[in-house]
Design an enzyme around this catalytic site. Structure first.
Site, PDB file in Angstrom:
ATOM      1  N   HIS A 113       0.835  -1.219   0.000  1.00 21.10           N
ATOM      2  CA  HIS A 113       0.000   0.000   0.000  1.00 21.10           C
ATOM      3  C   HIS A 113       0.867   1.267   0.000  1.00 21.10           C
ATOM      4  CE1 HIS A 113      -3.731  -2.154   0.058  1.00 21.10           C
ATOM      5  NE2 HIS A 113      -3.285  -2.898   1.052  1.00 21.10           N
ATOM      6  N   TYR A 136      -2.484   4.606   5.980  1.00 24.32           N
ATOM      7  CA  TYR A 136      -1.680   3.417   6.307  1.00 24.32           C
ATOM      8  C   TYR A 136      -0.492   3.320   5.340  1.00 24.32           C
ATOM      9  CZ  TYR A 136      -0.596  -1.621   6.310  1.00 24.32           C
ATOM     10  OH  TYR A 136       0.041  -2.843   6.351  1.00 24.32           O
TER      11      TYR A 136
HETATM   12  N1  LIG Z   1      -1.111  -9.338   6.990  1.00 26.32           N
HETATM   13  C1  LIG Z   1      -0.888  -8.790   5.797  1.00 26.32           C
HETATM   14  O1  LIG Z   1      -1.463  -9.174   4.760  1.00 26.32           O
HETATM   15  C2  LIG Z   1       0.089  -7.634   5.705  1.00 26.32           C
HETATM   16  C3  LIG Z   1       0.290  -7.029   4.460  1.00 26.32           C
HETATM   17  C4  LIG Z   1       1.181  -5.972   4.359  1.00 26.32           C
HETATM   18  C5  LIG Z   1       1.880  -5.553   5.479  1.00 26.32           C
HETATM   19  N2  LIG Z   1       1.666  -6.155   6.681  1.00 26.32           N
HETATM   20  C6  LIG Z   1       2.391  -5.639   7.851  1.00 26.32           C
HETATM   21  O2  LIG Z   1       2.984  -6.708   8.552  1.00 26.32           O
HETATM   22  C7  LIG Z   1       2.946  -6.447   9.964  1.00 26.32           C
HETATM   23  C8  LIG Z   1       2.315  -7.609  10.696  1.00 26.32           C
HETATM   24  O3  LIG Z   1       1.043  -7.851  10.137  1.00 26.32           O
HETATM   25  P1  LIG Z   1      -0.006  -8.834  10.866  1.00 26.32           P
HETATM   26  O4  LIG Z   1      -0.971  -9.245   9.823  1.00 26.32           O
HETATM   27  O5  LIG Z   1       0.704  -9.854  11.667  1.00 26.32           O
HETATM   28  O6  LIG Z   1      -0.704  -7.771  11.824  1.00 26.32           O
HETATM   29  P2  LIG Z   1      -1.561  -8.036  13.162  1.00 26.32           P
HETATM   30  O7  LIG Z   1      -2.521  -6.908  13.260  1.00 26.32           O
HETATM   31  O8  LIG Z   1      -2.069  -9.432  13.189  1.00 26.32           O
HETATM   32  O9  LIG Z   1      -0.466  -7.899  14.315  1.00 26.32           O
HETATM   33  C9  LIG Z   1       0.075  -6.670  14.699  1.00 26.32           C
HETATM   34  C10 LIG Z   1       0.587  -6.832  16.117  1.00 26.32           C
HETATM   35  O10 LIG Z   1       1.177  -5.581  16.504  1.00 26.32           O
HETATM   36  C11 LIG Z   1       0.832  -5.355  17.856  1.00 26.32           C
HETATM   37  N3  LIG Z   1       0.885  -3.915  18.116  1.00 26.32           N
HETATM   38  C12 LIG Z   1       0.099  -2.946  17.579  1.00 26.32           C
HETATM   39  N4  LIG Z   1       0.434  -1.738  18.066  1.00 26.32           N
HETATM   40  C13 LIG Z   1       1.465  -1.947  18.939  1.00 26.32           C
HETATM   41  C14 LIG Z   1       2.226  -1.095  19.774  1.00 26.32           C
HETATM   42  N5  LIG Z   1       1.977   0.228  19.829  1.00 26.32           N
HETATM   43  N6  LIG Z   1       3.208  -1.626  20.547  1.00 26.32           N
HETATM   44  C15 LIG Z   1       3.448  -2.971  20.509  1.00 26.32           C
HETATM   45  N7  LIG Z   1       2.729  -3.853  19.749  1.00 26.32           N
HETATM   46  C16 LIG Z   1       1.753  -3.337  18.970  1.00 26.32           C
HETATM   47  C17 LIG Z   1      -0.589  -5.906  18.010  1.00 26.32           C
HETATM   48  O11 LIG Z   1      -0.898  -6.166  19.364  1.00 26.32           O
HETATM   49  C18 LIG Z   1      -0.515  -7.150  17.135  1.00 26.32           C
HETATM   50  O12 LIG Z   1      -0.177  -8.289  17.907  1.00 26.32           O
HETATM   51  C19 LIG Z   1       2.200  -5.127  10.134  1.00 26.32           C
HETATM   52  O13 LIG Z   1       3.130  -4.083  10.291  1.00 26.32           O
HETATM   53  C20 LIG Z   1       1.444  -4.970   8.835  1.00 26.32           C
HETATM   54  O14 LIG Z   1       1.220  -3.608   8.507  1.00 26.32           O
HETATM   55  C21 LIG Z   1       0.787  -7.180   6.820  1.00 26.32           C
END
Ligand SMILES: NC(=O)c1ccc[n+]([C@@H]2O[C@H](COP(=O)([O-])OP(=O)(O)OC[C@H]3O[C@@H](n4cnc5c(N)ncnc54)[C@H](O)[C@@H]3O)[C@@H](O)[C@H]2O)c1
Length: 269
Positions: A113, A136
């Site tokens: 994104h 985002y």
């Molecule tokens: N899942 C996807 O398809 C996807 C795609 C592109 C990018 N990403 C990126 O990969 C990363 C992980 O994705 P995911 O799907 O596992 O996300 P998720 O939402 O399942 O997990 C994110 C984790 O971050 C923790 N978190 C949030 N804010 C926090 C803070 N202030 N301090 C400490 N912990 C905090 C949450 O408690 C959660 O456990 C993210 O940065 C996301 O943007 C994911």
């Protein structure tokens, strides 16, 4: 290699923990919510990444940080405030804490994104200029820029991964291009942690998809050889998959491009 993984209680974090168990002498797991108890070679910490001092202490003795924590989608309300705090300020804290603690590499979970408003008729590379499709996406562009700054100014090795759609399997037509399987995702993280002699790299997080619209040569440099292919699910997706919004179809970022930022029209030419 002693590794700290933020966002360890999230979807990717849990899978990475499972697949990387026992690989490193230390896997320190950090999240703002409670994490399942530590196993052999693991440590668990409840820390908010908005707390720079606590984060710096958490990085003591760490060689590589895998930074997954933050808002992982465009929030439906107060989107700017939420990504500003968790993703922009939070990611600044990651890099700054890493510098203070003498960490050698940061692997940052960026997102496609960050470049979502490019048209799908164009194949994207890791060096193309940012074109975010959401607040985002802006936060991920900022995270990538912080990585570049800390690499150039402080010699902190940084890898930004523009992750596509991480799912057990693809569920819509766009996913046939941008899907990454759990197996390939963790392999890409492993390659990013272990690749020698890197200054700054941006790579895409996708499987070996036949319909790929990203040129992922930077990931190959990391040693990443994906094994899954969304095409294996194409027939299923075509017959039962969720239909895509017409307005979203031209863009890499899909429906994020059709997501109103609040007040007025949003489509570009
Ligand atoms: N899942 C996807 O398809 C996807 C795609 C592109 C990018 N990403 C990126 O990969 C990363 C992980 O994705 P995911 O799907 O596992 O996300 P998720 O939402 O399942 O997990 C994110 C984790 O971050 C923790 N978190 C949030 N804010 C926090 C803070 N202030 N301090 C400490 N912990 C905090 C949450 O408690 C959660 O456990 C993210 O940065 C996301 O943007 C994911």
């Amino acid at each position: 290699m002693r590794v700290l993984m933020t966002g360890a209680a999230g979807g990717i974090g849990k899978e990475a923990r499972r697949q990387l168990a026992g690989r490193y002498p230390l896997l320190r797991l950090l999240d703002m919510v409670e994490i399942e108890p530590a196993g052999p070679g693991e440590e668990c910490l409840v820390v908010n990444i908005c707390d720079l001092e606590a984060l710096t202490a958490a990085m003591e003795g760490i060689d590589c940080v895998v930074h997954l924590a933050g808002m992982s989608v465009e929030p439906e309300s107060n989107a700017w405030e939420q990504v500003l705090s968790a993703n922009i300020a939070g990611t600044y804290n990651i890099y700054e804490a890493a510098r203070r603690a003498g960490v050698r590499r940061v692997v940052f979970a960026s997102s496609h994104h960050a470049v979502g408003y490019y048209r799908r008729s164009q194949t994207l590379t890791g060096t193309i200029a940012p074109r975010p499709d959401s607040y985002y996406g802006v936060s991920k562009v900022t995270g990538e820029a912080l990585g570049r700054l800390y690499a150039d100014k402080f010699g902190l090795s940084t890898v930004s991964l523009r992750i596509g759609a991480y799912r057990a399997k693809p569920t819509d037509v766009r996913h046939l291009s941008v899907w990454i399987s759990p197996r390939d995702m963790v392999e890409l993280l492993r390659c990013s942690i272990e690749a020698p002699l890197l200054h700054y790299v941006i790579a895409y997080g996708m499987s070996a998809n036949t319909r790929a619209i990203w040129d992922n040569r930077e990931a190959a440099v990391l040693g990443y050889r994906p094994v899954d292919n969304a095409e294996d699910y194409a027939a299923e997706v075509m017959s039962t998959g969720a239909p895509e919004l017409e307005e979203a179809k031209p863009f890499h970022g899909g429906w994020y491009c059709a997501w109103d930022l609040g007040s007025h029209g949003l489509f570009i030419d």
